[in-house]
Design a protein around this motif. Structure first.
Motif, mmCIF file in Angstrom:
data_model
loop_
_atom_site.group_PDB
_atom_site.id
_atom_site.type_symbol
_atom_site.label_atom_id
_atom_site.label_comp_id
_atom_site.label_asym_id
_atom_site.label_seq_id
_atom_site.Cartn_x
_atom_site.Cartn_y
_atom_site.Cartn_z
ATOM 1 N N UNK A 40 39.396 46.069 46.855
ATOM 2 C CA UNK A 40 40.099 44.801 46.626
ATOM 3 C C UNK A 40 39.468 43.916 45.542
ATOM 4 N N UNK A 41 38.144 43.783 45.538
ATOM 5 C CA UNK A 41 37.508 42.927 44.542
ATOM 6 C C UNK A 41 37.752 43.453 43.128
ATOM 7 N N UNK A 42 37.546 44.756 42.949
ATOM 8 C CA UNK A 42 37.756 45.338 41.622
ATOM 9 C C UNK A 42 39.223 45.248 41.213
ATOM 10 N N UNK A 43 40.130 45.383 42.199
ATOM 11 C CA UNK A 43 41.557 45.241 41.904
ATOM 12 C C UNK A 43 41.850 43.828 41.399
ATOM 13 N N UNK A 44 41.325 42.823 42.091
ATOM 14 C CA UNK A 44 41.548 41.436 41.675
ATOM 15 C C UNK A 44 40.988 41.172 40.274
ATOM 16 N N UNK A 45 39.781 41.653 40.014
ATOM 17 C CA UNK A 45 39.172 41.446 38.692
ATOM 18 C C UNK A 45 40.053 42.056 37.605
ATOM 19 N N UNK A 46 40.487 43.288 37.811
ATOM 20 C CA UNK A 46 41.335 43.963 36.821
ATOM 21 C C UNK A 46 42.664 43.227 36.639
ATOM 22 N N UNK A 47 43.279 42.833 37.748
ATOM 23 C CA UNK A 47 44.571 42.141 37.662
ATOM 24 C C UNK A 47 44.423 40.797 36.944
ATOM 25 N N UNK A 53 47.738 38.743 29.431
ATOM 26 C CA UNK A 53 48.350 39.581 28.405
ATOM 27 C C UNK A 53 49.767 40.023 28.762
ATOM 28 N N UNK A 54 50.233 39.681 29.960
ATOM 29 C CA UNK A 54 51.570 40.089 30.405
ATOM 30 C C UNK A 54 52.638 39.259 29.704
ATOM 31 N N UNK A 65 49.441 46.796 43.273
ATOM 32 C CA UNK A 65 48.500 47.791 43.815
ATOM 33 C C UNK A 65 49.014 49.226 43.809
ATOM 34 N N UNK A 66 50.294 49.445 43.960
ATOM 35 C CA UNK A 66 50.805 50.820 43.996
ATOM 36 C C UNK A 66 51.061 51.380 42.609
ATOM 37 N N UNK A 72 40.544 52.997 36.885
ATOM 38 C CA UNK A 72 40.116 51.720 36.297
ATOM 39 C C UNK A 72 39.622 50.758 37.351
ATOM 40 N N UNK A 73 40.119 50.858 38.568
ATOM 41 C CA UNK A 73 39.830 49.866 39.588
ATOM 42 C C UNK A 73 38.796 50.333 40.595
ATOM 43 N N UNK A 74 38.676 51.607 40.830
ATOM 44 C CA UNK A 74 37.712 52.126 41.791
ATOM 45 C C UNK A 74 38.348 52.363 43.149
ATOM 46 N N UNK A 75 37.718 53.245 43.883
ATOM 47 C CA UNK A 75 38.233 53.609 45.201
ATOM 48 C C UNK A 75 37.521 52.793 46.268
ATOM 49 N N UNK A 76 38.200 52.626 47.400
ATOM 50 C CA UNK A 76 37.613 51.957 48.550
ATOM 51 C C UNK A 76 36.603 52.890 49.185
#
Length: 80
Positions: A40-47, A53-54, A65-66, A72-76
């Motif tokens: 989750x943390x890495x997902x938030x940072x990437x997002x 840029x969107x 998430x899907x 790029x984000x890493x696995x849990x």
């Protein structure tokens, strides 16, 4: 059950209806990211790094998430 208990205990501290809605959105994104095998943390940072840029709805949909790239984000490591 633990995520629901955490949400129930934290929602009373939301100082407004909008704050409670934002907290629910936050919990929803975290649980969805975990469900799809993301840290989750890495997902938030990437997002959050990509959001400025969107330019279109499709750009935002890539960050869900899907749709986001796992490498790029890493696995849990641990899924609670």
């Amino acid at each position: 059950m633990k995520p629901f208990i955490m949400a129930r205990k934290n929602l009373p501290f939301a100082s407004s209806v909008n704050g409670a809605k934002a907290l629910c959105l936050h919990f929803s994104l975290i649980r969805t990211a975990k469900h799809h095998g993301l840290a989750p943390y890495k997902y938030y940072v990437e997002a959050f790094e990509q959001i400025p840029h969107c330019q279109s709805v499709e750009n935002f949909e890539v960050l869900l998430p899907w749709n986001i790239q796992l490498e790029r984000v890493g696995m849990v490591v641990e899924c609670n």
